[in-house]
Design a protein around this motif. Structure first.
Motif, PDB file in Angstrom:
ATOM      1  N   ALA A  98       0.828  -1.199   0.000  1.00 22.51           N
ATOM      2  CA  ALA A  98       0.000   0.000   0.000  1.00 22.51           C
ATOM      3  C   ALA A  98       0.867   1.256   0.000  1.00 22.51           C
ATOM      4  CB  ALA A  98      -0.929  -0.011   1.220  1.00 22.51           C
ATOM      5  N   ALA A  99       1.959   1.246   0.775  1.00 24.33           N
ATOM      6  CA  ALA A  99       2.860   2.398   0.788  1.00 24.33           C
ATOM      7  C   ALA A  99       3.509   2.605  -0.578  1.00 24.33           C
ATOM      8  CB  ALA A  99       3.931   2.195   1.852  1.00 24.33           C
ATOM      9  N   SER A 100       3.860   1.502  -1.265  1.00 25.15           N
ATOM     10  CA  SER A 100       4.453   1.616  -2.591  1.00 25.15           C
ATOM     11  C   SER A 100       3.470   2.208  -3.594  1.00 25.15           C
ATOM     12  CB  SER A 100       4.924   0.237  -3.053  1.00 25.15           C
ATOM     13  OG  SER A 100       5.435   0.299  -4.363  1.00 25.15           O
ATOM     14  N   LEU A 101       2.218   1.762  -3.566  1.00 22.32           N
ATOM     15  CA  LEU A 101       1.208   2.318  -4.458  1.00 22.32           C
ATOM     16  C   LEU A 101       0.976   3.795  -4.181  1.00 22.32           C
ATOM     17  CD1 LEU A 101      -1.399  -0.602  -4.449  1.00 22.32           C
ATOM     18  CD2 LEU A 101       0.180   0.015  -6.275  1.00 22.32           C
ATOM     19  N   LEU A 102       0.964   4.166  -2.895  1.00 19.54           N
ATOM     20  CA  LEU A 102       0.773   5.566  -2.537  1.00 19.54           C
ATOM     21  C   LEU A 102       1.941   6.417  -3.012  1.00 19.54           C
ATOM     22  CD1 LEU A 102      -1.005   7.612  -1.034  1.00 19.54           C
ATOM     23  CD2 LEU A 102       0.268   7.091   1.045  1.00 19.54           C
ATOM     24  N   GLU A 149      -4.096   5.356  -8.092  1.00 14.94           N
ATOM     25  CA  GLU A 149      -5.447   5.534  -7.575  1.00 14.94           C
ATOM     26  C   GLU A 149      -6.089   4.216  -7.204  1.00 14.94           C
ATOM     27  OE1 GLU A 149      -6.889   8.326  -6.910  1.00 14.94           O
ATOM     28  OE2 GLU A 149      -5.266   9.580  -7.658  1.00 14.94           O
ATOM     29  N   GLN A 150      -5.341   3.136  -7.264  1.00 16.29           N
ATOM     30  CA  GLN A 150      -5.881   1.826  -6.925  1.00 16.29           C
ATOM     31  C   GLN A 150      -6.272   1.779  -5.449  1.00 16.29           C
ATOM     32  OE1 GLN A 150      -3.235  -1.292  -7.973  1.00 16.29           O
ATOM     33  NE2 GLN A 150      -4.489  -2.918  -7.132  1.00 16.29           N
ATOM     34  N   GLU A 151      -7.373   1.099  -5.186  1.00 15.56           N
ATOM     35  CA  GLU A 151      -7.869   1.014  -3.819  1.00 15.56           C
ATOM     36  C   GLU A 151      -6.907   0.183  -2.970  1.00 15.56           C
ATOM     37  OE1 GLU A 151     -10.274   1.871  -0.659  1.00 15.56           O
ATOM     38  OE2 GLU A 151     -10.427   2.649  -2.719  1.00 15.56           O
ATOM     39  N   LEU A 152      -6.588   0.696  -1.769  1.00 15.01           N
ATOM     40  CA  LEU A 152      -5.665   0.011  -0.869  1.00 15.01           C
ATOM     41  C   LEU A 152      -6.388  -1.129  -0.168  1.00 15.01           C
ATOM     42  CD1 LEU A 152      -3.883   3.108   0.718  1.00 15.01           C
ATOM     43  CD2 LEU A 152      -3.238   1.800  -1.299  1.00 15.01           C
ATOM     44  N   THR A 184      -5.621  11.567   3.147  1.00  7.36           N
ATOM     45  CA  THR A 184      -5.165  12.962   3.261  1.00  7.36           C
ATOM     46  C   THR A 184      -4.133  13.296   2.174  1.00  7.36           C
ATOM     47  OG1 THR A 184      -5.524  12.819   5.649  1.00  7.36           O
ATOM     48  CG2 THR A 184      -4.169  14.641   4.835  1.00  7.36           C
ATOM     49  N   GLN A 185      -3.201  12.351   1.944  1.00  6.91           N
ATOM     50  CA  GLN A 185      -2.168  12.574   0.934  1.00  6.91           C
ATOM     51  C   GLN A 185      -2.762  12.713  -0.459  1.00  6.91           C
ATOM     52  OE1 GLN A 185       0.997  13.079   1.324  1.00  6.91           O
ATOM     53  NE2 GLN A 185       1.534  13.111  -0.866  1.00  6.91           N
ATOM     54  N   ARG A 186      -3.740  11.901  -0.794  1.00  6.42           N
ATOM     55  CA  ARG A 186      -4.354  11.976  -2.121  1.00  6.42           C
ATOM     56  C   ARG A 186      -5.090  13.295  -2.314  1.00  6.42           C
ATOM     57  NH1 ARG A 186      -6.665   5.788  -2.887  1.00  6.42           N
ATOM     58  NH2 ARG A 186      -4.620   4.838  -3.366  1.00  6.42           N
ATOM     59  N   ASN A 187      -5.755  13.765  -1.270  1.00  5.98           N
ATOM     60  CA  ASN A 187      -6.443  15.053  -1.404  1.00  5.98           C
ATOM     61  C   ASN A 187      -5.448  16.178  -1.666  1.00  5.98           C
ATOM     62  OD1 ASN A 187      -8.922  13.825  -0.935  1.00  5.98           O
ATOM     63  ND2 ASN A 187      -8.830  14.134   1.291  1.00  5.98           N
ATOM     64  N   HIS A 188      -4.355  16.177  -0.901  1.00  5.44           N
ATOM     65  CA  HIS A 188      -3.348  17.210  -1.130  1.00  5.44           C
ATOM     66  C   HIS A 188      -2.715  17.072  -2.515  1.00  5.44           C
ATOM     67  CE1 HIS A 188      -3.313  19.153   2.770  1.00  5.44           C
ATOM     68  NE2 HIS A 188      -3.235  17.970   3.389  1.00  5.44           N
ATOM     69  N   THR A 189      -2.540  15.845  -2.987  1.00  7.21           N
ATOM     70  CA  THR A 189      -1.946  15.624  -4.309  1.00  7.21           C
ATOM     71  C   THR A 189      -2.842  16.161  -5.412  1.00  7.21           C
ATOM     72  OG1 THR A 189      -0.809  13.648  -3.495  1.00  7.21           O
ATOM     73  CG2 THR A 189      -1.058  13.855  -5.870  1.00  7.21           C
ATOM     74  N   ARG A 190      -4.163  15.892  -5.297  1.00  2.69           N
ATOM     75  CA  ARG A 190      -5.081  16.396  -6.331  1.00  2.69           C
ATOM     76  C   ARG A 190      -5.086  17.917  -6.356  1.00  2.69           C
ATOM     77  NH1 ARG A 190      -8.457  12.184  -4.071  1.00  2.69           N
ATOM     78  NH2 ARG A 190      -8.545  10.392  -5.504  1.00  2.69           N
ATOM     79  N   GLU A 191      -5.083  18.538  -5.197  1.00  4.00           N
ATOM     80  CA  GLU A 191      -5.059  20.000  -5.149  1.00  4.00           C
ATOM     81  C   GLU A 191      -3.770  20.546  -5.770  1.00  4.00           C
ATOM     82  OE1 GLU A 191      -5.328  23.593  -1.805  1.00  4.00           O
ATOM     83  OE2 GLU A 191      -5.511  21.481  -1.216  1.00  4.00           O
ATOM     84  N   GLU A 235      -1.854  19.035  -7.983  1.00  2.00           N
ATOM     85  CA  GLU A 235      -1.863  18.785  -9.427  1.00  2.00           C
ATOM     86  C   GLU A 235      -2.678  19.825 -10.170  1.00  2.00           C
ATOM     87  OE1 GLU A 235      -3.284  14.848  -9.833  1.00  2.00           O
ATOM     88  OE2 GLU A 235      -1.327  13.892  -9.448  1.00  2.00           O
ATOM     89  N   ALA A 236      -3.789  20.255  -9.574  1.00  2.81           N
ATOM     90  CA  ALA A 236      -4.597  21.301 -10.211  1.00  2.81           C
ATOM     91  C   ALA A 236      -3.811  22.602 -10.309  1.00  2.81           C
ATOM     92  CB  ALA A 236      -5.880  21.508  -9.428  1.00  2.81           C
ATOM     93  N   ARG A 237      -3.090  22.949  -9.241  1.00  2.88           N
ATOM     94  CA  ARG A 237      -2.271  24.167  -9.283  1.00  2.88           C
ATOM     95  C   ARG A 237      -1.138  24.050 -10.308  1.00  2.88           C
ATOM     96  NH1 ARG A 237      -1.444  25.596  -2.828  1.00  2.88           N
ATOM     97  NH2 ARG A 237      -3.667  25.947  -2.334  1.00  2.88           N
ATOM     98  N   VAL A 238      -0.529  22.880 -10.353  1.00  3.62           N
ATOM     99  CA  VAL A 238       0.556  22.668 -11.315  1.00  3.62           C
ATOM    100  C   VAL A 238       0.050  22.753 -12.752  1.00  3.62           C
ATOM    101  CG1 VAL A 238       2.206  20.967 -12.174  1.00  3.62           C
ATOM    102  CG2 VAL A 238       1.985  21.342  -9.731  1.00  3.62           C
ATOM    103  N   ALA A 239      -1.148  22.195 -13.010  1.00  2.00           N
ATOM    104  CA  ALA A 239      -1.707  22.257 -14.361  1.00  2.00           C
ATOM    105  C   ALA A 239      -1.977  23.690 -14.777  1.00  2.00           C
ATOM    106  CB  ALA A 239      -2.987  21.428 -14.430  1.00  2.00           C
ATOM    107  N   GLN A 240      -2.521  24.496 -13.820  1.00  2.00           N
ATOM    108  CA  GLN A 240      -2.781  25.901 -14.139  1.00  2.00           C
ATOM    109  C   GLN A 240      -1.477  26.643 -14.428  1.00  2.00           C
ATOM    110  OE1 GLN A 240      -4.748  27.991 -10.974  1.00  2.00           O
ATOM    111  NE2 GLN A 240      -4.881  29.926 -12.100  1.00  2.00           N
ATOM    112  N   ARG A 241      -0.483  26.402 -13.577  1.00  2.00           N
ATOM    113  CA  ARG A 241       0.798  27.079 -13.779  1.00  2.00           C
ATOM    114  C   ARG A 241       1.498  26.596 -15.055  1.00  2.00           C
ATOM    115  NH1 ARG A 241       3.161  31.735 -13.381  1.00  2.00           N
ATOM    116  NH2 ARG A 241       5.427  31.600 -13.016  1.00  2.00           N
ATOM    117  N   THR A 242       1.330  25.307 -15.374  1.00  2.00           N
ATOM    118  CA  THR A 242       1.930  24.766 -16.596  1.00  2.00           C
ATOM    119  C   THR A 242       1.332  25.399 -17.835  1.00  2.00           C
ATOM    120  OG1 THR A 242       2.329  22.664 -15.478  1.00  2.00           O
ATOM    121  CG2 THR A 242       2.374  22.642 -17.879  1.00  2.00           C
TER     122      THR A 242
END
Length: 765
Positions: free
Chosen positions: A291-295, A300-303, A326-333, A335-342
């Motif tokens: 699970a740690a490796s997938l994270l 996005e695979q279910e743990l 918590t980590q996935r929520n922060h990652t999605r946020e 990624e959205a900022r990175v996409a806008q900046r990109t």
């Protein structure tokens, strides 16, 4: 170490326990094998001792049985009576019965004098000679024999001798067991009894050097041996027992293999059990690690974690699942900022790329212009160098041609030297033409068009090509039309032919075939073909060969302008250019020019006797040889000639006698003062004095410049005697016909006409 770091916890634990188990297992196998080996060695020794003891007991048994039987027979009254009565048949029968009864193979009865009375079997003589029991060797065997006296009271009536031949049958008959291991019985170093088929020759040395219980090798076979020796009445009697090791070793290895196989089977069973135990213990840790490796990979695979466990693993799983959400929520946020900046950076990058491309294009254009400028400068430098060489070379050729002409004219027509002088003149004219070609190649002539014989231009250009082509390249010229006239610039035609031939030579290398063909097609066009048998041009390169600066050569070996200039020359002459090339089969360039129709081309003037005169001529040149040649020629023609090597000297001569000279002939290129400057200075003193300018090469005074300055004639050195004499007479006659007085007035000596052209006016721009 890298291998261990790639293993997860369960694999490391399994490996550690497996290694920990195999060490004591191997130690146990080795210890048990050693114990079996020692036990087998003990058993070997016991077996050999038993066989050796049995043989020893057998020897004692045979000795005692023989002694007791013979002594009993000697004390038997029947034997005494039979011996005394000398009843031989009854004695013989008696001995046979007693031999069978006592199990003695041989019995003999002798008289006191040693005469044999009766016997059941033959015995060696030594059995009778010695009393008591002893061994007697006989050939490859031995006899155990004994002798006893037969007496009646105190009277000796005879002897009885008993003997036992020691054979395998006898040993087996009397042995306590049915079979022995291999054994040897030796007497004084000789084998008299053994169950070996053929005892080896080195058996005594091996047995004597071996210990009591040792391993020896006989005839390639290894034995365990045990030996004992005794002294029997002065005889060395030895008994040795041998036990072959090969079957014993096979038995040992079979036992060892069985033990090892059993140990390995036990080890595998333990490993399977441990694997299951370890898997059960480390399963939760393995799932948590996965699970740690997938994270970590952002999957996005279910743990798959067991959140219902009540032990420590359950608490750890629940904590990790909360952290993962918590980590996935922060990652999605993020990624959205990175996409806008990109997206913003992409827009900026596109604008920057456009600016960079524009700048690169400008730099490429700048580099092309700089390359063109360098090429132009190189060509200008080449022209300057060629001009200097032409000037010096023309100054060398001028006296050669002039003196040859003079010598030719002074000799009678039937003189034997005239053909030699004609050859000198031909060579001088060829050198003159060669200098003209060099000047044409360096672009020193004006780019004007005039009727040109294309066959002659090709022939002249090929002279330069031959001089610069490797000897391994064969050049073939096929000129089918020798009178093809085109309206063209001769310099550009030379440049076109040289560029095409140079490209062909460079493509072929050191060996090849170059063909130049000139012909006229059905549309009255001049067709020039340049063919080579080089490697050809690939199709993807063929379409770019006429582009400026395009080249396949390495840096510094080509400019890429050769074929581009060829294309421009053909286009400027309203011609057509075609290329045919196949990789591996060579290349052919075909150039077509429209022909010009000149039916009445000017013919070369023929010269006869040279015209002469009596006028006074001033000749100025910085080359003494040229001065001498012209002075000699003009004086032979009747003229009065004054020469000067320096312009200053000539100017002083004119100033002394302004009206004394009828013609000035001056060289253009002279140090400190050019010929045109000298002529203008003299014209200030005598404006009507005719002037002929001569030059081998000059950029400052061309024929057009000479006409603009008012000079009467322009001669290009080297010139023939006919050309110089004709020009002098033509200028003088023209002055006489025009009625112009070459004698100046006194008022003209110092005044200068402001409206007269000057050197700066003519050539300053």
């Amino acid at each position: 170490m890298n291998f261990l770091t790639r293993l997860h916890f369960r694999q490391k634990l399994t490996l550690l326990i497996s290694v920990a188990l195999i060490v004591p297992l191997l130690a146990s196998v080795l210890l048990f094998s050693g114990m079996i080996n020692r036990q087998l060695n003990h058993n070997f020794s016991q077996r050999l001792e038993a066989d050796l003891g049995a043989l020893t007991l057998l020897q004692e048994h045979l000795r005692n049985s023989l002694e007791q039987g013979v002594v009993g027979l000697a004390n038997d009254n029947t034997l005494q009576i039979t011996s005394d009565l000398k009843i031989i048949p009854q004695l013989q029968n008696y001995l046979q019965r007693q031999s069978r009864a006592l199990d003695i193979s041989a019995l003999q009865v002798f008289t006191p004098s040693g005469h044999l009375l009766a016997a059941t079997a033959e015995l060696p003589q030594s059995c009778f000679d010695a009393p008591g029991t002893h061994l007697v060797t006989e050939g490859q065997g031995a006899v155990l024999c004994t002798r006893s006296t037969i007496q009646q009271g105190e009277k000796l009536i005879g002897y009885i001798v008993g003997g036992e031949r020691l054979t395998l049958q006898a040993i087996g008959h009397h042995a306590p067991t049915s079979l022995f291991d291999d054994f040897l019985l030796t007497l004084d170093g000789q084998v008299f009894l053994t169950n070996l088929e053929s005892p080896p020759d080195n058996i005594f040395s091996e047995l004597s050097s071996a210990k009591k219980d040792a391993t020896i090798t006989l005839s390639g076979t290894r034995y365990r041996s045990l030996s004992r020796c005794i002294n029997d009445e002065g005889h060395q009697l030895c008994t040795s027992v041998l036990l072959p090791l090969k079957p014993l070793q096979h038995s040992f290895w079979r036992t060892g293999i069985q033990i090892t196989g059993l140990a390995l089977l036990l080890y595998l069973i333990l490993l399977v059990i441990l694997q299951r135990l370890i898997k059960g213990l480390t399963g939760p840790i393995h799932r948590l690690t996965r699970a740690a490796s997938l994270l970590e990979k952002g999957s996005e695979q279910e743990l798959k974690l067991d959140l219902s466990r009540e032990d420590e693993f359950g608490l750890l799983n629940r904590t990790f699942a909360h952290m993962a959400r918590t980590q996935r929520n922060h990652t999605r946020e993020l990624e959205a900022r990175v996409a806008q900046r990109t997206a913003e950076l992409q827009k900026t990058n596109d604008a920057l790329r456009h600016d960079i491309l524009a700048r690169q294009k400008a730099e490429r254009e700048k580099a092309q212009l700089e390359a063109q400028l360098r090429q132009t400068q190189k060509m200008e430098a080449l022209g300057t160098m060629a001009g200097g060489i032409a000037h010096d070379f023309n100054n060398i050729l001028m006296p050669i041609i002039c003196f040859a002409d003079l010598a030719h004219m002074r000799l009678a027509e039937d003189h034997e030297t005239r053909p030699l002088l004609e050859e000198i003149l031909k060579a001088g004219n060829r050198a003159k033409d060669l200098v003209g070609q060099i000047l044409a190649f360096s672009r020193q002539d004006k780019q004007k068009r005039q009727p040109v014989n294309l066959a002659e231009s090709v022939s002249e250009a090929m002279k330069l090509v031959r001089a610069s082509t490797p000897a391994g390249i064969d050049i073939c010229m096929n000129i089918d039309a020798s009178n093809l006239w085109v309206e063209a610039n001769a310099t550009q035609l030379h440049q076109l032919i040289l560029n095409l031939c140079t490209n062909a030579v460079q493509a072929m290398g050191d060996k090849g075939h170059l063909e130049i063909r000139l012909e006229q097609d059905e549309r009255a066009q001049a067709v020039l073909k340049v063919s080579d048998n080089g490697p050809g041009i690939p199709a993807d390169i063929l379409e770019h060969i006429f582009e400026p600066f395009f080249t396949t050569k390495e840096a510094g070996q080509g400019t890429g302008m050769g074929l581009a200039m060829v294309h421009g020359i053909v286009r400027n002459h309203h011609g057509a250019l075609n290329v045919q090339s196949t990789p591996g089969n060579g290349t052919t360039f075909e150039v077509r020019f429209p022909c010009c129709n000149f039916d009445n081309l000017p013919l070369e003037e023929t010269t006869g006797e040279l015209p002469g005169g009596k006028e006074r001529i001033l000749v100025v040149d910085d080359e003494p040889a040229i001065l001498l040649a012209w002075q000699t020629l003009l004086e032979d023609l009747g003229y009065r000639v004054t020469t000067a090597e320096k312009p200053e000297t000539a100017l002083e001569e004119v100033m002394k006698e302004i009206s004394s000279y009828d013609l000035l002939i001056t060289d253009q290129n002279m140090p400190e003062m050019s010929g045109s400057e000298l002529a203008l200075a003299i014209r200030d003193l005598n404006p009507n004095l005719p002037v002929i300018i001569c030059t081998g090469y000059s950029e400052s005074c061309s024929p057009e410049d000479a006409r603009h300055l008012g000079f009467d004639h322009y001669l290009h050195k080297p010139c023939r005697s006919q050309e110089l004499a004709g020009a002098v007479r033509q200028v003088l006659d023209r002055r006489e016909e025009s009625g112009i007085d070459s004698q100046p007035t006194r008022t003209q000596n110092t005044d200068k006409d402001a409206s007269s052209p000057t050197l700066q006016d003519a050539v300053g721009h």
